[in-house]
Design a protein around this motif. Structure first.
Motif, mmCIF file in Angstrom:
data_model
loop_
_atom_site.group_PDB
_atom_site.id
_atom_site.type_symbol
_atom_site.label_atom_id
_atom_site.label_comp_id
_atom_site.label_asym_id
_atom_site.label_seq_id
_atom_site.Cartn_x
_atom_site.Cartn_y
_atom_site.Cartn_z
ATOM 1 N N MET A 61 28.120 43.940 14.253
ATOM 2 C CA MET A 61 29.160 42.948 14.544
ATOM 3 C C MET A 61 28.708 41.503 14.338
ATOM 4 O O MET A 61 29.178 40.600 15.024
ATOM 5 N N ARG A 68 32.986 40.816 12.118
ATOM 6 C CA ARG A 68 33.877 41.788 12.761
ATOM 7 C C ARG A 68 35.315 41.337 12.526
ATOM 8 O O ARG A 68 35.548 40.289 11.945
ATOM 9 N N GLY A 69 36.269 42.163 12.999
ATOM 10 C CA GLY A 69 37.663 41.897 12.661
ATOM 11 C C GLY A 69 37.988 42.677 11.387
ATOM 12 O O GLY A 69 37.226 42.632 10.411
ATOM 13 N N ALA A 70 39.121 43.391 11.412
ATOM 14 C CA ALA A 70 39.402 44.359 10.343
ATOM 15 C C ALA A 70 39.345 43.765 8.928
ATOM 16 O O ALA A 70 38.634 44.296 8.056
ATOM 17 N N PRO A 71 40.049 42.650 8.641
ATOM 18 C CA PRO A 71 40.016 42.151 7.251
ATOM 19 C C PRO A 71 38.629 41.675 6.835
ATOM 20 O O PRO A 71 38.220 41.881 5.683
ATOM 21 N N ARG A 107 31.696 51.247 10.620
ATOM 22 C CA ARG A 107 32.541 51.262 11.837
ATOM 23 C C ARG A 107 33.741 52.158 11.546
ATOM 24 O O ARG A 107 34.255 52.152 10.421
ATOM 25 N N CYS A 158 41.873 39.514 22.105
ATOM 26 C CA CYS A 158 40.751 39.651 21.159
ATOM 27 C C CYS A 158 40.701 38.444 20.226
ATOM 28 O O CYS A 158 41.196 37.367 20.558
ATOM 29 N N ALA A 176 38.070 36.542 12.083
ATOM 30 C CA ALA A 176 38.262 37.984 11.900
ATOM 31 C C ALA A 176 38.766 38.324 10.500
ATOM 32 O O ALA A 176 38.863 39.494 10.133
ATOM 33 N N THR A 196 45.156 36.449 11.302
ATOM 34 C CA THR A 196 46.475 37.096 11.227
ATOM 35 C C THR A 196 47.316 36.624 12.418
ATOM 36 O O THR A 196 48.255 35.856 12.256
ATOM 37 N N GLN A 212 35.554 38.679 22.776
ATOM 38 C CA GLN A 212 35.929 38.030 21.511
ATOM 39 C C GLN A 212 36.932 36.903 21.732
ATOM 40 O O GLN A 212 36.981 35.942 20.967
ATOM 41 N N THR A 254 45.533 43.754 14.543
ATOM 42 C CA THR A 254 45.382 45.206 14.575
ATOM 43 C C THR A 254 44.316 45.667 13.590
ATOM 44 O O THR A 254 44.072 45.015 12.578
ATOM 45 N N ASP A 255 43.709 46.786 13.929
ATOM 46 C CA ASP A 255 42.699 47.405 13.065
ATOM 47 C C ASP A 255 43.270 48.514 12.196
ATOM 48 O O ASP A 255 42.667 48.907 11.206
ATOM 49 N N ASN A 310 44.540 48.469 18.237
ATOM 50 C CA ASN A 310 43.885 47.155 18.325
ATOM 51 C C ASN A 310 42.882 47.195 19.470
ATOM 52 O O ASN A 310 42.712 48.213 20.157
ATOM 53 N N LYS A 311 42.231 46.078 19.675
ATOM 54 C CA LYS A 311 41.190 45.955 20.693
ATOM 55 C C LYS A 311 41.635 46.526 22.034
ATOM 56 O O LYS A 311 42.774 46.337 22.459
HETATM 57 O O1 MRU Z 1 35.737 44.973 17.599
HETATM 58 P P1 MRU Z 1 36.311 43.851 16.786
HETATM 59 O O2 MRU Z 1 35.934 42.497 17.290
HETATM 60 O O3 MRU Z 1 36.040 44.028 15.310
HETATM 61 O O4 MRU Z 1 37.882 43.997 16.993
HETATM 62 C C1 MRU Z 1 38.750 43.121 16.338
HETATM 63 C C2 MRU Z 1 40.168 43.325 16.707
HETATM 64 O O5 MRU Z 1 40.513 44.151 17.507
HETATM 65 C C3 MRU Z 1 41.176 42.462 15.970
HETATM 66 O O6 MRU Z 1 42.293 42.233 16.774
HETATM 67 C C4 MRU Z 1 41.618 43.179 14.689
HETATM 68 O O7 MRU Z 1 40.509 43.572 13.927
HETATM 69 C C5 MRU Z 1 42.510 42.361 13.879
HETATM 70 S S1 MRU Z 1 41.646 41.057 13.069
HETATM 71 C C6 MRU Z 1 42.732 40.147 12.148
#
Ligand code: MRU
Length: 369
Positions: A50, A53-56, A90, A164, A170, A176, A203, A243-244, A254-255
């Motif tokens: 991490m 981190r963050g999906a994108p 991950r 989060c 992220a 987002t 976060q 959201t992931d 999501n988180k």
């Molecule tokens: O564990 P993390 O910090 O990677 O979790 C991130 C989240 O939950 C974010 O809300 C999600 O990835 C969306 S990021 C645009």
């Protein structure tokens, strides 16, 4: 977005043209440190630990990880090894697999001698595409905020709650959930953000507060369990989270703790929006609660906390009794019925299969392949 007046992205290609720079998010908010990734393994470790981190951003890092791998070994075996190493870094954010599939589709059909150059070019495109998508989310989310402004008394502030960090850290830039917030702020709309601290890794308190603060957006950090109280007292106009992974039926992963916020919002008639780039939709998963894998992380994230002492040292302390078992589920799933709308680059959609499929037909086709 800005850090001390200077424009930054969360990830970039370094001046040497091949290594990758990224903000080390484990060190924020106390220290601003840039890490240099020079191998596929570096990228995998950065995602797993991490640093990013963050999906994108996980997806963007994986794309550059493939490019770094192609410098090392561009054979078919090297391509497979890089994919297999990165895809398990991950488990929950589908953007990781999406980016790796995109990279593989570009690289597999071409001659290995051309792969490194093509990999950097495709990774750069994925990075730029993320920024463009987030601009689209900003514009579509802004309309929701403007509608609330129109209903409010002149001079009143719009209060947004977020959980989060779905901010620019992220993603590559903009974020987002925060993209409409930054745009509204830029347009002079009075906006204030309730920032859930987001235990156990904080976060919200460490990252979202840091980026909003550096950008001059008014915000207040709250303990995770405060949102319901604020909503009962009319102090939240809308919630926007990231959201992931969004399942084909509109369920949103999501988180951890997002689900509880959605329940409180539903009970109090507060609109609950989820902002997402299209690569976060997983048309291969039909039921989010049943089928999205939920990452479980080390219990140390629950038992220990790190912070700065009054005399400036960083120190880690234990806050749980020795010997007490802990559980650390990193994500939860909010059922589609609790989601008011999905803010995407192609508009605000109903959280259901038909709306997602109509807006992103090409993703459905890819999932079926
Ligand atoms: O564990 P993390 O910090 O990677 O979790 C991130 C989240 O939950 C974010 O809300 C999600 O990835 C969306 S990021 C645009």
């Amino acid at each position: 977005m800005r850090v001390d007046g200077k424009h930054f992205r969360s990830i970039w290609r370094e001046r040497d043209g091949w290594s990758v720079g990224a903000i080390d998010q484990r060190r924020l908010p106390h220290e601003f440190v840039v890490a240099r990734l020079t191998s596929c393994e570096d990228a995998a470790v950065a995602i797993r630990d991490m640093l990013v981190r963050g999906a994108p951003l996980i997806g963007a890092t994986a794309a550059y990880g493939m490019a770094l791998a192609m410098r090392e070994d561009a054979s078919d075996a090297g391509l497979k090894r890089a994919y297999d190493t990165l895809v398990v870094a991950r488990p929950t954010a589908i953007n990781l697999k999406w980016a790796l599939d995109e990279m593989r589709a570009t690289l597999a059909p071409i001659d290995p001698v051309e792969r490194a150059e093509a990999a950097y070019a495709r990774a750069d495109e994925i990075v730029e595409q993320d920024v463009e998508i987030n601009r689209g989310i900003a514009g579509n989310g802004l309309k929701l905020i403007e509608a609330i402004v129109a209903r409010k008394k002149p001079g009143e502030t719009v209060n947004v709650l977020t959980h989060c960090n779905a901010g620019w850290l992220a993603t590559v830039d903009w974020g987002t959930a925060t993209a409409p917030i930054y745009l509204a702020h830029e347009r002079g709309i009075k906006i204030h953000v309730w920032v859930d601290e987001t235990r156990p890794r904080n976060q919200g308190a460490s990252l979202t507060a840091w980026e909003l603060g550096h950008h001059g957006v008014p915000h207040t950090v709250i303990p995770d369990n405060t949102g319901g109280h604020l909503m009962q007292h009319g102090m939240v106009d809308l919630a926007i989270v990231g959201t992931d992974r969004v399942a084909a039926n509109g369920d949103v992963c999501n988180k951890i703790g997002t689900y509880l916020k959605a329940l409180a919002a539903h009970d109090n008639g507060v609109p609950f929006y989820v902002a997402l780039p299209s690569p976060t939709i997983d048309f291969a998963v039909n039921d989010g609660i049943r089928d999205i894998p939920i990452e479980q992380r080390s219990g140390v994230e629950v038992t220990d906390m790190t912070g700065r002492t009054a005399d400036g040292r960083l120190e880690t302390v234990r806050i749980v009794p020795e010997g007490s078992p802990v559980a650390n589920y990193a994500f939860d799933v909010t059922p589609a019925r609790l989601v008011t709308g999905l803010i995407t680059e192609r508009g605000v959609l109903k959280p259901d299969r038909a709306s997602l499929a109509a807006a992103f037909p090409e993703r459905i086709a890819a999932a079926a392949e």
